[in-house]
Design an enzyme around this catalytic site. Structure first.
Site, PDB file in Angstrom:
ATOM      1  N   SER A 177       7.280 -25.161 -63.666  1.00  0.00           N
ATOM      2  CA  SER A 177       8.395 -24.853 -62.762  1.00  0.00           C
ATOM      3  C   SER A 177       8.876 -26.062 -61.968  1.00  0.00           C
ATOM      4  O   SER A 177       8.906 -26.045 -60.729  1.00  0.00           O
ATOM      5  CB  SER A 177       7.975 -23.738 -61.812  1.00  0.00           C
TER       6      SER A 177
ATOM      7  N   ARG B 251      11.488 -35.043 -61.596  1.00  0.00           N
ATOM      8  CA  ARG B 251      10.882 -35.370 -60.301  1.00  0.00           C
ATOM      9  C   ARG B 251      10.054 -34.178 -59.854  1.00  0.00           C
ATOM     10  O   ARG B 251      10.347 -33.043 -60.225  1.00  0.00           O
ATOM     11  CB  ARG B 251      11.947 -35.688 -59.244  1.00  0.00           C
TER      12      ARG B 251
ATOM     13  N   ASP C 241      10.310 -21.500 -64.831  1.00  0.00           N
ATOM     14  CA  ASP C 241      10.069 -20.107 -64.416  1.00  0.00           C
ATOM     15  C   ASP C 241      11.351 -19.274 -64.397  1.00  0.00           C
ATOM     16  O   ASP C 241      11.330 -18.067 -64.672  1.00  0.00           O
ATOM     17  CB  ASP C 241       9.339 -20.021 -63.057  1.00  0.00           C
TER      18      ASP C 241
HETATM   19  C1  BGC Z   1      11.822 -26.379 -59.140  1.00  0.00           C
HETATM   20  C2  BGC Z   1      12.364 -25.471 -60.206  1.00  0.00           C
HETATM   21  C3  BGC Z   1      11.767 -24.079 -60.064  1.00  0.00           C
HETATM   22  C4  BGC Z   1      11.931 -23.567 -58.641  1.00  0.00           C
HETATM   23  C5  BGC Z   1      11.284 -22.217 -58.440  1.00  0.00           C
HETATM   24  C6  BGC Z   1      11.978 -25.755 -57.762  1.00  0.00           C
HETATM   25  O1  BGC Z   1      11.363 -26.552 -56.809  1.00  0.00           O
HETATM   26  O2  BGC Z   1      12.485 -27.620 -59.164  1.00  0.00           O
HETATM   27  O3  BGC Z   1      12.090 -25.982 -61.480  1.00  0.00           O
HETATM   28  O4  BGC Z   1      12.402 -23.229 -60.960  1.00  0.00           O
HETATM   29  O5  BGC Z   1      11.346 -24.481 -57.738  1.00  0.00           O
HETATM   30  O6  BGC Z   1       9.928 -22.243 -58.725  1.00  0.00           O
END
Ligand code: BGC
Length: 457
Positions: A158, A173, A211
């Site tokens: 995620s 990142r 996610d």
């Molecule tokens: C991430 C995402 C993720 C979201 C929810 C963000 O900080 O960059 O990739 O989908 O959080 O988990």
């Protein structure tokens, strides 16, 4: 389907009757600071639409709009046994999912492992090693003594990743407070599979997904009207299906223009250039003191990781820097600890059922060693509402923007995440804002039919 019609929050007017004038003025100042009116919300969602398009353009923009190579929705006829690994901020979840012949049905076994806080700022080897250990434990526990072929694994990672294939992903990142050296800019799959191979775990990674993409696909497995997958949790983000023909940055690949591909928006990066979001002095501090200043501007105003911190910063400021001086003469050293309050602290305050805010009083006393007076409790409650409502209303702009971009008059949105699931007022404000004609129109469902997990004792 779970129908969630928006219900207005109960009015608490009148509870401020015995409030001293200076505190009332302070509350008014906070209301002005944290309230985003509908005109502004409309401007934000319009700007959001153009930023979504920019992210899909060849030049790119702040919002990454990552193609996921997840091509179209499932039909419900998929069959087989698969593993899923979800590396969240707090927990690591491993699931084994069996999709039987019956359309849209599934069985699931899952185990949860704690994600130690130190891992988030440790080394890459420690991270991949820990995850591989958990998978090994899962296999040993649920398949003791069995001779297994390579089990296919979908890894829910995620974080923003650039993908050229569905089973690769270069971390753009870290977000959500993770800060592990040597991972950004690299494909995360090889070190992960090496850690599995070192332990002889019979697993083959077949997909790396975000996610939000997972939520979109899993929700659409049981609901053919599903259009958007959202996470409102420690972080926030959304994924939706786009036609390849509407993605200029993929033009060179000459894909069928009608073919759909899931786009992981990574909308937490919306407005990193600070053009439109009404940031307060407290938002600026949250950003400045984070491991990645200047990034995830939208996420830092709305996601669970930051809500408690914003609330804390305001209270410390009201104690130290304003004429009002809340908690006067008290030791606020516990409150001064950064990130000591999480989003559930705020939702508990909003959920305090007592007119005299007894639960909030007790919470401040037990957790922060602070004795609150009644007017201070009123201010605290109002502040929690303001921060939660702002988060929900801004989140609605993102959902509305995708709907506007795609021309959806109605849409089902699969939503997950701790803020969405545990914060009743967040859900209500989000729904009310989305259903406001000013922002857009869609239907929100929280419709992932999770069967009870089969946990062995
Ligand atoms: C991430 C995402 C993720 C979201 C929810 C963000 O900080 O960059 O990739 O989908 O959080 O988990």
């Amino acid at each position: 389907m779970v129908g969630l019609g928006p219900r207005r929050q109960p009015s608490r007017k009148g509870s401020m009757a015995d409030m001293p004038r200076d505190l009332l003025q302070e509350i008014k100042r906070l209301e002005d600071l944290f309230t985003v009116d509908t005109t502004k919300l409309k401007a934000i969602s319009d700007h959001f639409v153009s930023e979504l398009a920019k992210g899909l353009s060849k030049e790119g923009g702040s919002i990454p709009m990552n193609p996921t190579w997840c091509m179209g929705f499932p039909t419900g006829h998929e069959t087989g046994t698969f593993l899923a690994l979800d590396m969240g901020g707090t927990n690591l979840r491993v699931c084994e999912i069996r999709l039987p012949e019956e359309v849209g049905e599934f069985d699931i076994i899952q185990s949860k492992y704690r994600m130690p806080e130190e891992l988030k700022t440790g080394t890459a080897d420690e991270l991949w090693g820990y995850i591989a250990d958990c998978l090994q434990q899962f296999i040993e526990y649920h398949h003791e003594g069995e001779k297994l072929d390579q089990l296919p694994l979908g890894f829910t990672f995620s974080y923003p990743a650039t993908q050229d294939y569905i089973d690769h992903g270069v971390l753009q990142r870290w977000t959500k407070g993770f800060d592990i050296d040597g991972v950004e800019g690299k494909d995360v799959v090889p070190p992960f599979t090496e850690a599995l191979a070192e332990r002889g775990v019979p697993i083959k990674l077949t997909a790396l997904i975000n996610d939000t993409t997972g939520t979109l696909i899993a929700s659409s497995y049981t609901d053919s009207e599903m259009r958007i997958g959202c996470i409102f949790g420690t972080g926030c983000n959304a994924a939706y299906m786009e036609h390849c023909g509407d993605i200029p940055k993929l033009e060179h690949m000459k894909l069928d223009p009608k073919q759909e591909i899931a786009i992981n928006c990574e909308w937490g990066a919306f407005d990193n250039e600070h053009k439109i979001l009404p940031r307060t002095q407290y938002d600026i501090i949250v950003d400045k003191d984070s491991p990645r200043p200047g990034q995830q501007a939208f996420e830092k105003m709305i996601a669970g990781l930051y809500l408690g911190e914003l609330f804390r910063l305001v209270l410390v400021d009201l104690h130290e820097n304003t004429n009002v001086k809340i908690f006067e003469g008290q030791d606020i050293s516990s409150l001064k600890k950064a990130y000591s309050l999480d989003a559930s602290f705020l939702s508990d305050i909003e959920n305090d059922p007592f007119e005299n805010l007894q639960e909030t009083h007790d919470k401040f006393h037990s957790q922060l060693k602070i004795q609150c007076k009644k007017p201070e409790l009123e201010l605290i409650r109002r502040l929690a509402e303001l921060i939660g409502t702002r988060s929900a209303r801004l989140s609605a702009c993102g959902v509305a923007a995708i709907c506007k971009k795609k021309g959806y008059k109605t849409a089902h949105v699969g939503a997950d995440g701790s803020v969405f699931n545990k914060y009743p007022h967040f859900k209500v404000s989000l729904l009310l804002t989305i259903s406001t004609p000013v922002v857009g129109a869609s239907t929100l469902t929280n419709d992932v039919h999770c069967r009870p997990a089969v946990h062995k004792p």
